[in-house]
Design a protein around this motif. Structure first.
Motif, PDB file in Angstrom:
ATOM      1  N   UNK A 208     -13.058 -32.272   1.207  1.00  0.00           N
ATOM      2  CA  UNK A 208     -11.854 -32.121   0.409  1.00  0.00           C
ATOM      3  C   UNK A 208     -11.996 -30.905  -0.497  1.00  0.00           C
ATOM      4  N   UNK A 209     -11.157 -29.895  -0.283  1.00  0.00           N
ATOM      5  CA  UNK A 209     -11.233 -28.651  -1.047  1.00  0.00           C
ATOM      6  C   UNK A 209     -10.402 -28.733  -2.322  1.00  0.00           C
ATOM      7  N   UNK A 210     -11.057 -28.710  -3.469  1.00  0.00           N
ATOM      8  CA  UNK A 210     -10.354 -28.691  -4.747  1.00  0.00           C
ATOM      9  C   UNK A 210      -9.876 -27.268  -5.042  1.00  0.00           C
ATOM     10  N   UNK A 211      -8.906 -27.161  -5.927  1.00  0.00           N
ATOM     11  CA  UNK A 211      -8.318 -25.852  -6.215  1.00  0.00           C
ATOM     12  C   UNK A 211      -9.118 -25.047  -7.238  1.00  0.00           C
ATOM     13  N   UNK A 212     -10.077 -25.672  -7.867  1.00  0.00           N
ATOM     14  CA  UNK A 212     -10.827 -25.002  -8.928  1.00  0.00           C
ATOM     15  C   UNK A 212     -12.188 -25.652  -9.034  1.00  0.00           C
ATOM     16  N   UNK A 213     -12.921 -25.328 -10.083  1.00  0.00           N
ATOM     17  CA  UNK A 213     -14.212 -25.955 -10.323  1.00  0.00           C
ATOM     18  C   UNK A 213     -14.007 -27.400 -10.810  1.00  0.00           C
ATOM     19  N   UNK A 214     -15.044 -28.230 -10.766  1.00  0.00           N
ATOM     20  CA  UNK A 214     -14.907 -29.612 -11.225  1.00  0.00           C
ATOM     21  C   UNK A 214     -14.419 -29.690 -12.676  1.00  0.00           C
TER      22      UNK A 214
ATOM     23  N   UNK B  44     -20.540 -25.329 -16.328  1.00  0.00           N
ATOM     24  CA  UNK B  44     -20.136 -24.586 -17.525  1.00  0.00           C
ATOM     25  C   UNK B  44     -18.631 -24.440 -17.660  1.00  0.00           C
ATOM     26  N   UNK B  45     -17.910 -24.506 -16.536  1.00  0.00           N
ATOM     27  CA  UNK B  45     -16.448 -24.352 -16.597  1.00  0.00           C
ATOM     28  C   UNK B  45     -15.774 -25.542 -17.257  1.00  0.00           C
ATOM     29  N   UNK B  46     -16.512 -26.591 -17.513  1.00  0.00           N
ATOM     30  CA  UNK B  46     -15.926 -27.756 -18.174  1.00  0.00           C
ATOM     31  C   UNK B  46     -15.780 -27.558 -19.682  1.00  0.00           C
ATOM     32  N   UNK B  47     -16.389 -26.502 -20.179  1.00  0.00           N
ATOM     33  CA  UNK B  47     -16.319 -26.250 -21.619  1.00  0.00           C
ATOM     34  C   UNK B  47     -15.065 -25.480 -21.981  1.00  0.00           C
ATOM     35  N   UNK B  48     -14.624 -25.661 -23.212  1.00  0.00           N
ATOM     36  CA  UNK B  48     -13.506 -24.884 -23.730  1.00  0.00           C
ATOM     37  C   UNK B  48     -14.006 -23.560 -24.282  1.00  0.00           C
ATOM     38  N   UNK B  49     -13.259 -22.991 -25.198  1.00  0.00           N
ATOM     39  CA  UNK B  49     -13.634 -21.699 -25.781  1.00  0.00           C
ATOM     40  C   UNK B  49     -13.873 -21.835 -27.280  1.00  0.00           C
ATOM     41  N   UNK B  50     -14.800 -21.019 -27.782  1.00  0.00           N
ATOM     42  CA  UNK B  50     -14.998 -20.903 -29.230  1.00  0.00           C
ATOM     43  C   UNK B  50     -15.189 -22.234 -29.919  1.00  0.00           C
ATOM     44  N   UNK B  51     -14.293 -22.527 -30.839  1.00  0.00           N
ATOM     45  CA  UNK B  51     -14.404 -23.750 -31.618  1.00  0.00           C
ATOM     46  C   UNK B  51     -14.145 -24.992 -30.780  1.00  0.00           C
ATOM     47  N   UNK B  52     -13.633 -24.821 -29.538  1.00  0.00           N
ATOM     48  CA  UNK B  52     -13.363 -25.957 -28.656  1.00  0.00           C
ATOM     49  C   UNK B  52     -14.339 -25.953 -27.476  1.00  0.00           C
ATOM     50  N   UNK B  53     -15.544 -25.439 -27.712  1.00  0.00           N
ATOM     51  CA  UNK B  53     -16.500 -25.217 -26.627  1.00  0.00           C
ATOM     52  C   UNK B  53     -17.155 -26.489 -26.104  1.00  0.00           C
ATOM     53  N   UNK B  54     -16.933 -27.621 -26.731  1.00  0.00           N
ATOM     54  CA  UNK B  54     -17.512 -28.870 -26.264  1.00  0.00           C
ATOM     55  C   UNK B  54     -16.908 -29.281 -24.923  1.00  0.00           C
ATOM     56  N   UNK B  55     -17.760 -29.556 -23.945  1.00  0.00           N
ATOM     57  CA  UNK B  55     -17.277 -29.994 -22.636  1.00  0.00           C
ATOM     58  C   UNK B  55     -16.537 -31.322 -22.759  1.00  0.00           C
TER      59      UNK B  55
END
Length: 356
Positions: A30-36, A276-287
């Motif tokens: 099953x091919x997902x459209x992006x990373x997990x 790593x793609x599960x993380x947000x950016x900057x102040x929202x970096x928590x996965x």
């Protein structure tokens, strides 16, 4: 004694229902459209809870990044995939025999985001602006919105003096926003939270939901190829491709229903599969924080339309017709797709209901 008889009878019925695939699970890619990430929470939950296994399927969920899932499925590298409806229909227009089999998200989560200080309040004001878009067919919702308001983009090679400069970027808004673009593509469940993490709180942003402006191009559907559906003996399983597709859809819908009803648990399931793609950016970096945001938002896209009518996974015919008409009116589709673009039989087999 009666309990043992009932238990044995139930087991026999289950085994019979699973048919020849019950003992040895059929391998399915099953091919997902992006990373997990939580965008695919229903798939990961279905896998973790054994819903696929209960259908006699051994499902491998494949990440892809910034490529189109169409190619991997069309070439046979994957059996099934997820993508957006415009991507699927334009692929068919190009001669690729891909087929829609289930509609998971019933509402578009695509937006264009600007700083509120830009004073942009209407798409009519986008002329002369720089708009960040994604590659590989993901730019179509933005193009559709712009065309609806009579605006041309630099993506159209036939236009010598486009009114909007499209800036293609690889999905990370920090690479372009706000210095290199005036507006940036952002999904409600992903990039908006990343932009907030960059220091631009929601009250500093102007968010243009394309669905609010009549561009509700559906996303996150399940598809396969006509060749797979026509296969009378899928991977020597004794099942047809349609039967395998129906089992996959049935288990996936069960996974999504569970994920939406148990979002905290679903997030934990997603995090096990995250990189790593599960993380947000900057102040929202928590996965965990970013995936919690994402799960909350994708649940809204799933729990809408036909899902609210008890028909999760069903492509609403009126919405589909409206999508086709809009894409034709905008010139993105040159002609109406053939009836084979959508297979309602798979959904009917999966749910035991009649598609209306």
């Amino acid at each position: 004694m009666k309990k043992n008889v009932l238990t044995a009878l139930t087991a026999a019925l289950v085994a019979s229902a699973l048919g020849s695939a019950g003992a040895a699970n059929v391998p399915v890619k099953m091919q997902l459209k992006w990373f997990p990430q939580a965008q695919f929470a229903g798939f990961f939950v279905a896998q973790a809870k054994g819903f696929y296994k209960a259908e006699g399927l051994d499902v491998t969920l494949l990440p892809i990044g910034d490529q189109s899932p169409i190619q991997t499925v069309a070439t046979g590298a994957a059996d099934f995939g997820t993508t957006w409806i415009t991507d699927l229909l334009t692929a068919r227009q190009q001669g690729l025999p891909v087929v829609h089999i289930a509609q998971l998200f019933q509402k578009s989560g695509y937006t264009l985001v600007a700083l509120k200080s830009s004073n942009l309040t209407d798409p009519k004001q986008f002329s002369g602006k720089r708009v960040g878009v994604w590659p590989s067919g993901n730019e179509y919702p933005a193009v559709a919105l712009l065309k609806k308001y009579g605006l041309t983009t630099s993506l159209d090679s036939t236009v010598s003096n486009p009114s909007v400069q499209a800036v293609t970027y690889p999905f990370d808004p920090s690479l372009v926003f706000p210095d290199k673009v005036d507006l940036v593509s952002a999904m409600t469940y992903n990039e908006i939270d990343q932009i907030v993490g960059l220091g631009y709180s929601l009250d500093k942003l102007k968010i243009f939901n394309t669905s609010d402006y009549g561009v509700n191009l559906l996303e996150d559907l399940m598809f396969t190829t006509q060749k797979t559906l026509d296969n009378k003996n899928f991977k020597n399983s004794g099942m047809s491709g349609e039967e395998v597709a129906a089992r996959l859809v049935r288990a996936t819908i069960k996974g999504w229903n569970y994920a939406v009803a148990n979002q905290k648990e679903a997030v934990q399931t997603v995090l096990i599969n995250c990189g790593n793609t599960c993380k947000g950016s900057g102040t929202r970096a928590s996965a965990a924080g970013h995936q919690t945001w994402q799960m909350t938002e994708v649940a809204k896209l799933y729990r809408a339309g036909q899902t609210l009518k008890g028909n999760a996974g069903l492509l609403d015919r009126a919405t589909y017709d409206a999508n086709v008409k809009q894409l034709m009116d905008l010139g993105i589709l040159k002609s109406a797709p053939s009836a084979g673009a959508v297979n309602y039989k798979v959904w009917e087999m999966a749910t035991g209901k009649k598609a209306k």
